[in-house]
Scaffold this motif. Structure first.
Motif: not given
Length: 271
Positions: A8-10, A32-35, A48-49, A53-55
């Motif tokens: 999961p992405v932080r 975060a976007v790249l991850h 979805e991005v 990315a949680g933003m």
């Protein structure tokens, strides 16, 4: 072949005040976007991005646009969904190209692969995982794809246990307690004391192992790479499949080769 399940992405808090005045939140969002892109999320919509990315969607839009202009993100020609562009490889390649351990280890990994007939890999610790930084693949079939750049958890892998064996027991225990010790297969050890027993065995024998604890059909035999100051820099390992090897045969034949390879790399990196 099987690849590792994505982590999961932080989440990135859009409006959180920076605790560090020098911390660049825009850069954090870009990373975060790249991850957010991985094997399970090769292409994504903007929504979805943002979710991955949680933003917020507005923040994701600005970040994605910037990455598009810089050439790290683009749109799929048919679906118009966002995806990573080849330029992203520059970042990882620059790290590997300048990594002294990788440069030293490559010829020894080649020798190990040729002698064992199995794929030989070099990993180093990243947080609670081991990261593949070099690999020599043989022509033999392997059931699991573990390319350079992939991360695997320490607690259930031979390379992770080999690296943990270089730490004091209390430090190794603390790291294992922080790990998400999921049962990846029916054979996965998740009890901290049981894993520490395998780590202690590595200190005695010089190598660590796992048998189908991360992937079914896959085993691992690993030894730590130690620098001149006694610090573990990483681990070298081979991944004999159960279709060709029993655990006993792998330990008897492959473990001495892996130990010798790790010692040779350790000696070379110390000079």
């Amino acid at each position: 072949m099987v690849s590792k399940k994505s982590a999961p992405v932080r989440p990135v808090e859009d409006d959180a005040p920076p605790a560090d005045p020098l911390f660049n939140q825009s850069l954090e969002k870009g990373l975060a976007v790249l991850h957010a892109f991985d094997g399970a999320h090769r292409t994504m919509t903007l929504a979805e991005v943002a979710a991955r990315a949680g933003m917020s969607k507005a923040s994701a839009q600005r970040t994605v646009h910037t990455l598009q202009v810089l050439g790290y993100v683009g749109k799929h020609e048919q679906t118009r969904r966002f995806q990573l562009r080849p330029k992203i490889m520059d970042i990882g390649f620059n790290y590997l190209a300048s990594h002294p351990l990788v440069q030293v280890a490559n010829p020894y990994l080649a020798q190990l692969a040729n002698a064992s007939g199995e794929t030989a890999s070099l990993t180093e610790p990243v947080e609670l995982d081991m990261l593949y930084v070099a690999q020599r693949v043989t022509s033999q079939f392997i059931p699991v794809s573990t390319p350079v750049g992939m991360r695997i958890p320490m607690y259930c892998t031979s390379s992770g246990r080999a690296w943990l064996s270089s730490l004091p027991t209390d430090e190794a225990r603390a790291m294992l307690q922080r790990s998400r010790r999921e049962a990846r297969t029916p054979a996965t050890l998740t009890n901290v004391n049981a894993i520490l027993a395998r780590v202690a065995a590595c200190r005695k024998l010089g190598y660590a192992y796992n048998a189908e604890e991360l992937f079914l059909g896959d085993m691992g035999i690993a030894a730590p790479i130690i620098d001149g100051k006694g610090r573990a820099l990483g681990a070298v390992h081979v991944a004999p499949p159960t279709s060709r090897w029993s655990l006993e045969a792998a330990q008897k034949k492959l473990a001495p080769m892996v130990i010798e390879c790790a010692r040779a790399i350790s000696s070379a990196i110390s000079h």
